[in-house]
Scaffold this motif. Structure first.
Motif, short mmCIF file in Angstrom:
data_model
loop_
_atom_site.label_atom_id
_atom_site.label_comp_id
_atom_site.label_asym_id
_atom_site.label_seq_id
_atom_site.Cartn_x
_atom_site.Cartn_y
_atom_site.Cartn_z
N ASN B 31 50.44 23.58 10.82
CA ASN B 31 50.96 22.59 9.68
C ASN B 31 49.67 22.01 8.87
O ASN B 31 49.14 21.21 9.88
CB ASN B 31 52.19 21.83 10.04
N MET B 32 49.64 22.10 7.59
CA MET B 32 48.42 21.65 7.09
C MET B 32 49.04 21.00 5.75
O MET B 32 49.88 21.52 5.03
CB MET B 32 47.32 22.29 6.76
N PHE B 33 48.44 19.82 5.19
CA PHE B 33 49.04 19.05 4.01
C PHE B 33 47.90 18.77 3.19
O PHE B 33 46.82 18.43 3.70
CB PHE B 33 49.52 17.77 4.74
N TRP B 34 47.90 18.71 1.82
CA TRP B 34 47.17 18.02 0.96
C TRP B 34 48.10 16.99 0.06
O TRP B 34 49.19 16.93 -0.22
CB TRP B 34 46.93 19.06 -0.31
N TYR B 35 47.34 15.59 0.41
CA TYR B 35 47.91 14.54 -0.43
C TYR B 35 46.98 13.95 -1.21
O TYR B 35 45.66 14.33 -1.23
CB TYR B 35 48.05 13.35 0.70
N ARG B 36 47.59 13.24 -2.36
CA ARG B 36 46.50 12.53 -3.10
C ARG B 36 46.80 10.92 -2.95
O ARG B 36 47.95 10.54 -2.87
CB ARG B 36 46.64 12.85 -4.73
N GLN B 37 45.93 10.07 -3.04
CA GLN B 37 46.05 8.78 -2.89
C GLN B 37 45.33 7.95 -4.23
O GLN B 37 44.41 8.05 -4.47
CB GLN B 37 45.10 8.19 -1.71
N ASP B 38 46.28 6.97 -4.56
CA ASP B 38 46.05 6.33 -5.78
C ASP B 38 46.52 4.83 -5.43
O ASP B 38 47.33 4.67 -4.86
CB ASP B 38 46.77 6.70 -7.06
N PRO B 39 45.71 4.10 -6.12
CA PRO B 39 46.19 2.60 -5.97
C PRO B 39 47.43 2.32 -6.14
O PRO B 39 47.93 2.46 -7.17
CB PRO B 39 45.18 1.85 -6.70
N GLY B 40 48.07 1.44 -5.39
CA GLY B 40 49.50 1.02 -5.66
C GLY B 40 50.48 2.18 -5.32
O GLY B 40 51.62 1.71 -5.43
N LEU B 41 50.21 3.49 -5.16
CA LEU B 41 51.09 4.39 -5.11
C LEU B 41 51.09 5.08 -3.73
O LEU B 41 51.92 5.88 -3.48
CB LEU B 41 50.94 5.63 -6.00
N GLY B 42 50.10 4.66 -2.80
CA GLY B 42 50.21 5.29 -1.52
C GLY B 42 49.76 6.66 -1.59
O GLY B 42 48.88 7.37 -2.54
N LEU B 43 50.21 7.44 -0.49
CA LEU B 43 49.97 8.87 -0.46
C LEU B 43 50.98 9.69 -0.94
O LEU B 43 52.10 9.39 -0.51
CB LEU B 43 49.63 9.16 1.04
N ARG B 44 50.78 10.59 -2.02
CA ARG B 44 51.80 11.43 -2.40
C ARG B 44 51.53 12.99 -1.78
O ARG B 44 50.44 13.32 -2.38
CB ARG B 44 51.76 11.29 -3.93
N LEU B 45 52.45 13.41 -1.48
CA LEU B 45 52.39 15.06 -0.84
C LEU B 45 52.31 15.82 -2.10
O LEU B 45 53.23 16.02 -2.90
CB LEU B 45 53.48 15.30 0.00
N ILE B 46 51.25 16.89 -2.27
CA ILE B 46 50.86 17.87 -3.26
C ILE B 46 51.58 19.30 -2.68
O ILE B 46 52.39 19.70 -3.48
CB ILE B 46 49.33 17.91 -3.68
N TYR B 47 51.21 19.63 -1.62
CA TYR B 47 51.66 20.81 -1.04
C TYR B 47 51.32 20.89 0.33
O TYR B 47 50.68 20.19 0.93
CB TYR B 47 50.47 21.99 -1.63
N PHE B 48 52.09 21.73 0.97
CA PHE B 48 51.98 21.96 2.51
C PHE B 48 52.20 23.23 2.73
O PHE B 48 52.82 23.99 2.11
CB PHE B 48 52.98 20.71 3.38
N SER B 49 51.59 23.57 4.04
CA SER B 49 51.83 25.07 4.60
C SER B 49 52.04 24.91 6.26
O SER B 49 51.50 24.18 6.82
CB SER B 49 50.44 25.58 4.41
N TYR B 50 53.13 25.68 6.36
CA TYR B 50 53.53 25.84 7.66
C TYR B 50 52.91 27.17 8.55
O TYR B 50 52.92 27.15 9.75
CB TYR B 50 55.22 26.16 7.80
N ASP B 51 52.11 28.08 7.73
CA ASP B 51 51.59 28.99 8.69
C ASP B 51 50.91 29.70 7.36
O ASP B 51 50.80 29.33 6.37
CB ASP B 51 52.76 30.02 9.14
N VAL B 52 49.86 30.79 7.90
CA VAL B 52 48.94 31.65 7.13
C VAL B 52 49.97 32.04 6.04
O VAL B 52 51.10 32.57 6.31
CB VAL B 52 48.23 32.38 7.86
#
Lengths: 111, 110
Positions: B31-52
């Motif tokens: 499992n792999m994840f991409w988050y973006r982090q902005d002030p006051g918004l914390g981490l927000r999930l963009i996309y994730f992947s469970y497998d190749v």
């Protein structure tokens, strides 16, 4: 969507004092975790508490979980300058690996 | 110790450019994840992947795509960068809990 909300947004304390921050969440959870982020770095895992646990300790960290109130607290005892960081709570739901993070609490420990 | 490596710490790109953010983990995590982090918004999930070759949208996928051709590598693609994509991007992987994060890529789009 954002699940956890930390309170306060910012905290400034003297070295040696305790720091307490709270996290509230909206829906049922599987686990609740706390992470630390030093400035400009990625997040580092601190402690995980499962939904059937009420309290957990790790070194100078103490975490409580109240599922009836949907809230958790993180206590850092005898704070040090190196504890200066942002702290985030994150929750995951049953059968779901995705974590939802709050906006974080920024802690400044003054020497 | 798990290592999650993001290829760039700082990146400056122009509006309209195609941008690739690379992430590699060395623990054979599925499992792999991409988050973006902005002030006051914390981490927000963009996309994730469970497998190749598997990918799923997170909470804010608009304007992004991802690629997972190999288990250890998860790439985030900004097809046409815009100024509102200026942010800190964090990659993470997980076997069993907890998440392991890279050090982040601070992207500025001008």
């Amino acid at each position: 969507s954002q699940q956890g909300e930390e309170d306060p947004q910012a905290l400034s304390i003297q070295e040696g004092e305790n720091a307490t921050m709270n996290c509230s969440y909206k829906t049922s959870i599987n686990n609740l975790q706390w992470y630390r982020q030093n400035s400009g770095r990625g997040l580092v895992h601190l402690i995980l508490i499962r939904s059937n646990e009420r309290e957990k300790h790790s070194g100078r960290l103490r975490v409580t979980l109240d599922t009836s109130k949907k809230s958790s607290s993180l206590l850092i005892t005898a704070s040090r300058a190196a504890d200066t960081a942002s702290y985030f709570c994150a929750t995951d739901r049953p059968n779901d690996y995705k974590l939802s993070f709050g906006a974080g609490t920024t802690v400044t420990v003054r020497a | 110790d798990v290592k999650v490596t993001q290829s760039s710490r700082y990146l400056v790109k122009r509006t309209g450019e195609k941008v690739f953010l690379e992430c590699v983990q060395d623990m054979d995590h599925e499992n792999m994840f991409w988050y973006r982090q902005d002030p006051g918004l914390g981490l927000r999930l963009i996309y994730f992947s469970y497998d190749v070759k598997m990918k799923e949208k997170g909470d804010i996928p608009e304007g992004y795509s991802v690629s997972r051709e190999k288990k250890e590598r998860f790439s985030l693609i900004l097809e046409s960068a815009s100024t509102n994509q200026t942010s800190m991007y964090l990659c993470a992987s997980i076997g069993d809990s907890p998440l392991h994060f890279g050090n982040g890529t601070r992207l500025t789009v001008t």
